[in-house]
Scaffold this motif. Structure first.
Motif, short mmCIF file in Angstrom:
data_model
loop_
_atom_site.label_atom_id
_atom_site.label_comp_id
_atom_site.label_asym_id
_atom_site.label_seq_id
_atom_site.Cartn_x
_atom_site.Cartn_y
_atom_site.Cartn_z
N TYR A 62 42.04 48.72 33.68
CA TYR A 62 42.64 48.39 34.98
C TYR A 62 44.04 47.80 34.73
O TYR A 62 44.20 46.90 33.90
N CYS A 63 45.05 48.26 35.49
CA CYS A 63 46.42 47.76 35.40
C CYS A 63 46.90 47.42 36.81
O CYS A 63 46.69 48.22 37.74
N GLY A 107 54.21 53.35 33.04
CA GLY A 107 54.42 54.67 33.63
C GLY A 107 53.10 55.34 33.99
O GLY A 107 53.05 56.57 34.10
N ALA A 108 52.03 54.53 34.15
CA ALA A 108 50.72 55.08 34.51
C ALA A 108 50.67 55.37 35.99
O ALA A 108 51.26 54.66 36.81
N ALA A 109 49.94 56.44 36.37
CA ALA A 109 49.88 56.86 37.76
C ALA A 109 48.77 56.16 38.52
O ALA A 109 48.88 55.98 39.74
N CYS A 151 42.41 53.79 34.74
CA CYS A 151 42.55 55.01 33.94
C CYS A 151 41.60 54.95 32.75
O CYS A 151 41.38 53.87 32.17
N PRO A 152 41.06 56.08 32.37
CA PRO A 152 40.32 56.12 31.10
C PRO A 152 41.25 55.82 29.93
O PRO A 152 42.46 56.04 30.01
N HIS A 153 40.68 55.31 28.87
CA HIS A 153 41.50 54.98 27.71
C HIS A 153 42.26 56.20 27.21
O HIS A 153 43.42 56.10 26.78
N GLU A 154 41.62 57.38 27.25
CA GLU A 154 42.27 58.58 26.73
C GLU A 154 43.51 58.96 27.55
O GLU A 154 44.45 59.57 27.03
N ALA A 155 43.53 58.59 28.84
CA ALA A 155 44.68 58.94 29.68
C ALA A 155 45.90 58.10 29.35
O ALA A 155 47.03 58.51 29.65
N LEU A 156 45.72 56.92 28.74
CA LEU A 156 46.86 56.06 28.41
C LEU A 156 47.46 56.39 27.04
O LEU A 156 48.60 56.03 26.77
N LEU A 157 46.69 57.04 26.17
CA LEU A 157 47.18 57.28 24.81
C LEU A 157 48.46 58.12 24.79
O LEU A 157 49.36 57.83 24.00
N PRO A 158 48.62 59.19 25.62
CA PRO A 158 49.88 59.97 25.56
C PRO A 158 51.11 59.16 25.93
O PRO A 158 52.22 59.55 25.58
#
Length: 791
Positions: free
Chosen positions: A245-246, A255-257, A261-268
């Motif tokens: 959670y952010c 720059g997260a939408a 978010c799942p952890h995998e979505a933040l890695l890129p």
């Protein structure tokens, strides 16, 4: 479940909603405005949980009197009808309270929403009741609440508390029909009616409402102010569920939408080179159970590469298993870039010291060398740090006096002269005292070759000047008494007077050198003992443009000077150069204007950084202090720092000048002068409301610079500033009774006259400086309100 924040308007009369076992009692969180009896409502009226109440007893009831009296029955029937009407009116009244109050109201039964008012639909972004009724509790909430707990678990905890206490009040993170998240303040009341358990939920959206003083959300507001001032955001990573959670700031930094978010979505979003360091920091924090902070980079979708710092701590459950990581995310891009720039400059300085003839020396307050490095030491036949511990200046005794000046806090610039192994050595030096390190610093460059070259050039120049006697220019010379000693044939042709007539005559009495001409004044100044040459003095003679060069000639006595005059015809050259000069002048004015504009822009940028950055940080620090006398001194220091920051910001960029004009800006400037140190009078006469912006800015900066010079250097006891407008021009006059100086030859440290002259010349004005040692200083400036057209 839906929640909000404001508690001020929850005023509803609900005597019928008392908890079981407390008949007639009122929940403590409700406030009553009117007392009513409790009539039995009619069917279908009021709240939905009142609609099942039985109607008035019919006349055919078996419990009625077997032989009623007709009059008595009529009276009872009338009373029953009146009671029924009153109950229906009361039920309608409660229904209107339910529908029309400004707070949203929901009824929960059997784990679903069973009723709501119009305010609830509006705040949730719904248009029909069937979009809400029948939905399970929590349908319009964020999946995870800010404390990191899933919403279903939090709902179960809240309802259990309400069952035990009868009511509850808490904050909630809700979600509208559009997916937008918002904060709510919720009041929940437990109602038990006919064996059925219902929950009355009253809530309000307080996302954009500032908290009341003394409320439980005031601390939250201060926290948000501190986070905003430090460009920080909050993040919570749930290890078992695999999502993070952010809050809004953290999402903007990453720059997260999405907020979750799942952890995998933040890695890129993370820089791949920094992933190993992040993972290692998290593993160490879990292993050692200590807070962590780690710097890393992100590939921001819109802002490119950014530098962030993550700070936080791993939290464990009752079985000592890690369940979540809670922390802050801070933007350190500017700090990191500044640090990298400092590293780059340090490396550049190190390379310069290694490969250029430079010397860097640092010494303590006792004058002992702390560091002495640089390739320039090779010319002094010594190595790096060979003299550490010795007295600074031991290599060149000529440096002792400047070193003493540095230790008193002065900035010095000088050329040190000495001999090393019988050879002359010259060092061009600049020194200052470093307050942060409490040491003196002198930076030197070996200028031996250039100084020797200058001496050779001076010798050659003197020889060349003697050769001018045989040049094609007009040449004349006189002794220290002004008697002509030389008069070549070109001078004869130019003046029309033969040499035989002029030899022995007084050169200052010749019409070309009359006292009211520039060349005459230069001639008399040299004859009076001033050893100052005058080059290219223009004058007009016999329809020709001429230039005179007047050079002092040392006489055999050694203390007096004659004069060598070289005159050349520059008529054709002036004609050819006139156009080029005009174009060059225009270009110089454009460059000067751009430089001044850039300076003002930089001042505005620094002022905004102080006001919006340092000022806000100080204000946030002040707000974060707890109340109490033990921090009163700290609060006073912070308030003084805030005032100092605002003063510096005002001096850098006077916004009052742009808003209210020169008169108001000058008056505000004079209010900030410490009059206990220098009483200053300001007189403003016939000043129009507004002048052209360049004129106002130039006048303001000139007065500001002159006042600063008075405070720093003049040692004056009184000062006067006059500002007047007449004949389409702004006239400034600044006078003080300070120590004064000699404008022609005396040193002028810190006067800032070049900057003032540049501003005046840019606006095609005039500047006159009058000063004498011990007689004060007067500066008179005239600036036209519209610059004259260039010729």
């Amino acid at each position: 479940m839906v929640v909000g924040q404001d508690y001020t308007n929850h005023r509803v009369c609900r005597q019928r909603h008392a908890s079981p076992g407390k008949s007639g009692s009122r929940p403590r969180h409700l406030r009553y405005t009117t007392q009513y009896r409790r009539p039995r409502p009619g069917p279908g009226a009021g709240y939905p949980y009142l609609r099942s109440l039985p109607p008035a007893m019919p006349a055919s009831s078996p419990f009625a009197n077997p032989a009623p009296d007709t009059g008595l029955l009529r009276a009872e029937l009338a009373a029953a009808r009146a009671a029924l009407a009153e109950a229906q009116a009361r039920a309608t009244y409660y229904q209107q309270l339910f529908e029309q109050q400004h707070r949203a109201v929901l009824i929960i039964g059997n784990g679903c929403y069973t009723d709501c008012n119009g305010t609830a639909l509006r705040l949730l972004g719904l248009s029909r009741r069937d979009q809400l009724l029948g939905q399970p509790v929590g349908s319009f909430s964020m999946p995870v609440q800010p404390d990191g707990r899933p919403t279903p678990a939090r709902i179960a905890e809240v309802l259990d508390q309400v069952r035990r206490l009868g009511w509850g009040r808490f904050a909630w993170l809700g979600r509208r029909h559009t997916g937008e998240e918002f904060w709510e303040d919720v009041v929940v009341t437990c109602i038990r009616e006919a064996g059925q358990e219902l929950f009355h939920v009253s809530w309000e959206d307080t996302s954009d409402r500032p908290p009341r003083a003394g409320s439980s959300y005031e601390s939250e507001n201060r926290l948000q102010l501190a986070l905003a001032a430090t460009h920080s955001g909050v993040w919570i990573s749930h290890l078992t569920a695999g999502y993070t959670y952010c809050d809004q700031r953290a999402r903007a930094l990453l720059g997260a939408a999405e907020a979750i978010c799942p952890h995998e979505a933040l890695l890129p979003l993370l820089h791949p080179d920094d992933l190993p360091r992040l993972r290692a920091a998290f593993r160490q924090a879990r292993r050692e159970r200590q807070p962590f902070d780690v710097e890393f980079r992100v590939q921001h979708p819109t802002e490119g590469l950014r530098y962030l710092m993550a700070m936080g701590q791993v939290q464990f459950d009752a079985q000592q298993r890690p369940v979540r990581i809670t922390g802050l995310l801070r933007d350190i891009t500017d700090r990191q870039r500044t640090r990298l720039e400092l590293i780059r400059k340090s490396e550049l300085l190190e390379q310069m010291l290694r490969h250029l003839p430079l010397i860097l020396g640092r010494f303590d307050r006792q004058g002992r060398i702390l560091e002495l490095v640089g390739a320039g030491l090779r010319h002094l036949h010594t190595t790096d740090n060979e003299g550490v511990g010795r007295q600074a200046g031991y290599l060149m005794q000529d440096m002792q006096e400047p070193i003493a000046q540095v230790l008193t806090g002065q900035h010095v610039r000088f050329v040190a002269r000495g001999q090393v192994q019988g050879q002359p050595v010259y060092l061009q030096c600049f020194g200052f005292f470093d307050e942060s390190q409490q040491c003196g610093v002198i930076f030197s460059i070996n200028a031996t070759e250039s100084e020797l070259s200058k001496e050779r050039l001076r010798t050659e120049k003197e020889f060349s000047e003697r050769l001018l006697n045989h040049s094609l220019d007009a040449i004349a010379a006189c002794d220290q008494h002004g008697s002509v000693t030389a008069w070549n044939h070109i001078m004869e042709r130019l003046s029309g007077v033969p040499a035989s007539t002029m030899l022995g005559q007084q050169l200052p009495e010749f019409p070309v050198f009359a006292g009211d001409t520039a060349q005459g004044a230069a001639l008399r100044s040299i004859l009076s003992g001033q050893n100052t040459p005058h080059y290219n003095v223009p004058f007009h003679c016999h329809n020709q443009d001429c230039e005179a060069n007047l050079l002092p000639l040392p006489m055999p006595e050694g203390s007096a000077y004659g004069v060598l005059v070289v005159i050349r015809d520059v008529t054709q050259r002036n004609q050819l150069a006139a156009e080029a000069t005009r174009l060059q002048l225009r270009r110089q004015q454009e460059i000067l204007s751009a430089v001044l504009e850039a300076q003002e822009a930089e001042r505005r940028r620094i002022a905004e950084g102080l006001h919006n950055g340092v000022g806000q940080l100080l204000y946030a620090a002040k707000l974060s202090l707890p109340a109490g006398p033990e921090v009163q001194a700290t609060r006073a220091v912070l308030e003084e720092a805030i005032r100092a920051t605002r003063t510096i910001s005002f001096e850098l960029t006077p916004g009052v000048l742009a808003d209210f004009g020169l008169k108001t800006a000058l008056e505000e400037l004079f209010k900030r002068i410490p009059h206990q140190h220098l009483p200053v009078q300001l007189h403003i006469l016939n000043l129009p409301p507004r002048l052209p912006a360049p004129v106002e800015m130039a006048a303001y900066r000139i007065v500001q610079e002159l006042l600063n010079n008075m405070l720093k250097h003049a040692r004056a006891t009184t000062a006067l500033v006059r500002v007047a407008y007449r004949n389409q021009a702004l006239h400034l006059a600044v006078h003080d009774n300070g120590v004064g100086f000699e404008p022609a030859t005396g040193p002028q440290p810190g006067l800032g006259l070049p900057s003032i002259r540049n501003r005046v010349e840019l606006l095609q004005g005039t500047l006159q400086l009058t000063s004498r040692p011990g007689q004060g200083t007067t500066v008179q400036i005239t600036i036209p309100d519209t610059p004259a057209p260039e010729g």
